[in-house]
Write a protein that holds these residues in place. Structure first.
Motif, PDB file in Angstrom:
ATOM      1  N   UNK A  77       0.820  -1.218   0.000  1.00  0.00           N
ATOM      2  CA  UNK A  77       0.000   0.000   0.000  1.00  0.00           C
ATOM      3  C   UNK A  77       0.849   1.262   0.000  1.00  0.00           C
ATOM      4  N   UNK A  78       1.957   1.223   0.733  1.00  0.00           N
ATOM      5  CA  UNK A  78       2.880   2.368   0.771  1.00  0.00           C
ATOM      6  C   UNK A  78       3.526   2.557  -0.599  1.00  0.00           C
ATOM      7  N   UNK A  79       3.961   1.449  -1.173  1.00  0.00           N
ATOM      8  CA  UNK A  79       4.606   1.512  -2.485  1.00  0.00           C
ATOM      9  C   UNK A  79       3.655   2.102  -3.530  1.00  0.00           C
ATOM     10  N   UNK A  80       2.423   1.643  -3.529  1.00  0.00           N
ATOM     11  CA  UNK A  80       1.451   2.092  -4.534  1.00  0.00           C
ATOM     12  C   UNK A  80       1.133   3.581  -4.350  1.00  0.00           C
ATOM     13  N   UNK A  81       1.011   4.026  -3.117  1.00  0.00           N
ATOM     14  CA  UNK A  81       0.729   5.447  -2.888  1.00  0.00           C
ATOM     15  C   UNK A  81       1.915   6.312  -3.329  1.00  0.00           C
ATOM     16  N   UNK A  82       3.132   5.865  -2.993  1.00  0.00           N
ATOM     17  CA  UNK A  82       4.315   6.645  -3.399  1.00  0.00           C
ATOM     18  C   UNK A  82       4.461   6.675  -4.915  1.00  0.00           C
TER      19      UNK A  82
END
Ligand SMILES: [Zn+2]
Length: 364
Positions: free
Chosen positions: A351-356
């Motif tokens: 989720x962090x990767x996708x948001x970044x």
């Protein structure tokens, strides 16, 4: 240091508390939208809660929503709480707002069902209800065997035998598509898209208008669970009307993005999904929308849990306190929520990767 498991909740009320506390700790105000027609399992008020970060008239708006499918909200809620706790909102690019929508279908989340208070699958509800609904013949053919008259007697055994025969003859993929594409004719059935815009549908439209009515670019990340291998994430292109340039942009930002209309997704080619509302409420915006679909159990187990849950509320009187009702509620929760530390860690890290990646994409 906090670990991913600390962001995930034990029930809807716990999730709401964690989300609002994390937002307040980050110095944000939380908009609360109460669904006055319904109550939670302990008689509590149910709401969708929204935290916005970023300039008022931001040109770019990123929506991150959880709980479109009720019980799937455990996953998205955990990611949203983690974003706030770890200050992902402080990394926002210029001229960009982040709008976190917690539990857009609060009744489904609180009662741990995939549908809403009207037995409607919110992600099949975004169609023009003034026009005749599509007729889903493959679903009509199997409706009765999906939800037999009883769940622990001969009617269930006969239904299971019929389903097994169907799968041998036509394959699991055909069965999955027949069940899950969406249907608008059986109000007590599975994947029922409803006959009118639901409370959650109307709220989502209002949030788009209020938070992104003038935005030039809108990103939507909608958290889901129930398809794929345990902890794996598939990014699925959101809208059901394919726009090649939008899909190409999504792939440029995120790498592999599947499309239900191309048939390369774990999901069937579904209709009436929530990104349809973005195109309608903010028609001039460029839209980059994906579903993050996380796996929990094998798809036939997921569908089995959904059959059981629909039986419980339509033919079983909704008696969740009985031993059978209790077992079915456990089955549903286990079908959509991987309650291990490693599952939560993988959900959050992805989720962090996708948001970044969305942040980076908007700067490009
Ligand atoms: Zn879902």
């Amino acid at each position: 240091m906090a670990q991913a498991r600390d962001y995930f909740s034990s029930d809807y009320a716990d999730a709401r508390r964690r989300f609002t506390e994390a937002a307040k700790a980050a110095g944000l105000t939380v908009e609360r939208h109460i669904n006055a027609k319904v109550k939670g399992p302990k008689g509590e008020e149910l709401s969708t809660d929204v935290a916005r970060i970023g300039p008022k008239d931001a040109e770019n708006v990123i929506f991150v929503s959880s709980g479109t499918h009720g019980v799937e909200g455990f996953c998205g809620s955990g990611a949203q709480v983690g974003y706030l706790v770890n200050g992902l909102h402080r990394e926002l690019p210029k001229n960009t707002a982040l709008v976190l929508i917690h539990a857009i279908n609060p009744h489904g989340f609180a009662h741990e069902r995939r549908v809403n208070e009207d037995n409607v699958d919110l992600n099949r509800n975004f169609r023009d209800h003034a026009t005749p609904p599509p007729h889903n013949a493959p679903y009509a053919e199997i409706h009765n065997i999906l939800i037999p008259a009883d769940w622990d007697g001969p009617a269930r055994e006969a239904a299971d035998t019929a389903i097994a025969k169907y799968i041998v003859a036509r394959g699991e993929r055909t069965f999955q598509a027949a069940v899950s594409t969406g249907q608008w004719e059986f109000p007590d059935g599975l994947f029922f898209g409803g006959k009118a815009a639901t409370w959650s549908n109307q709220l989502w439209r209002r949030l788009i208008r209020e938070h992104a009515g003038k935005a030039k670019r809108i990103v939507h990340m909608d958290y889901h669970t129930g398809l794929g291998a345990y902890g794996d994430c598939e990014l699925i292109y959101g809208p059901n009307k394919l726009k090649r340039e939008d899909l190409a942009r999504a792939r440029a930002w995120w790498g592999k993005v599947t499309s239900t209309s191309d048939g390369d997704s774990v999901s069937a080619d579904v209709q009436g999904v929530n990104p349809a509302a973005i195109a309608e409420e903010a028609p001039n915006a460029e839209v980059t929308a994906i579903a993050l679909e996380y796996g929990v159990v094998p798809v036939m187990d997921t569908l089995g849990a959904l059959r059981a849950d629909h039986w419980l509320y339509s033919k079983g009187g909704g008696d969740i306190a009985s031993p059978l009702g209790n077992a079915i509620k456990k089955q549903i929760r286990n079908g959509f929520y991987g309650e291990t530390d490693d599952w939560k860690e993988r959900i959050y890290q992805k989720g962090v990767e996708v948001l970044r990646q969305a942040y980076k994409g908007l700067q490009g």
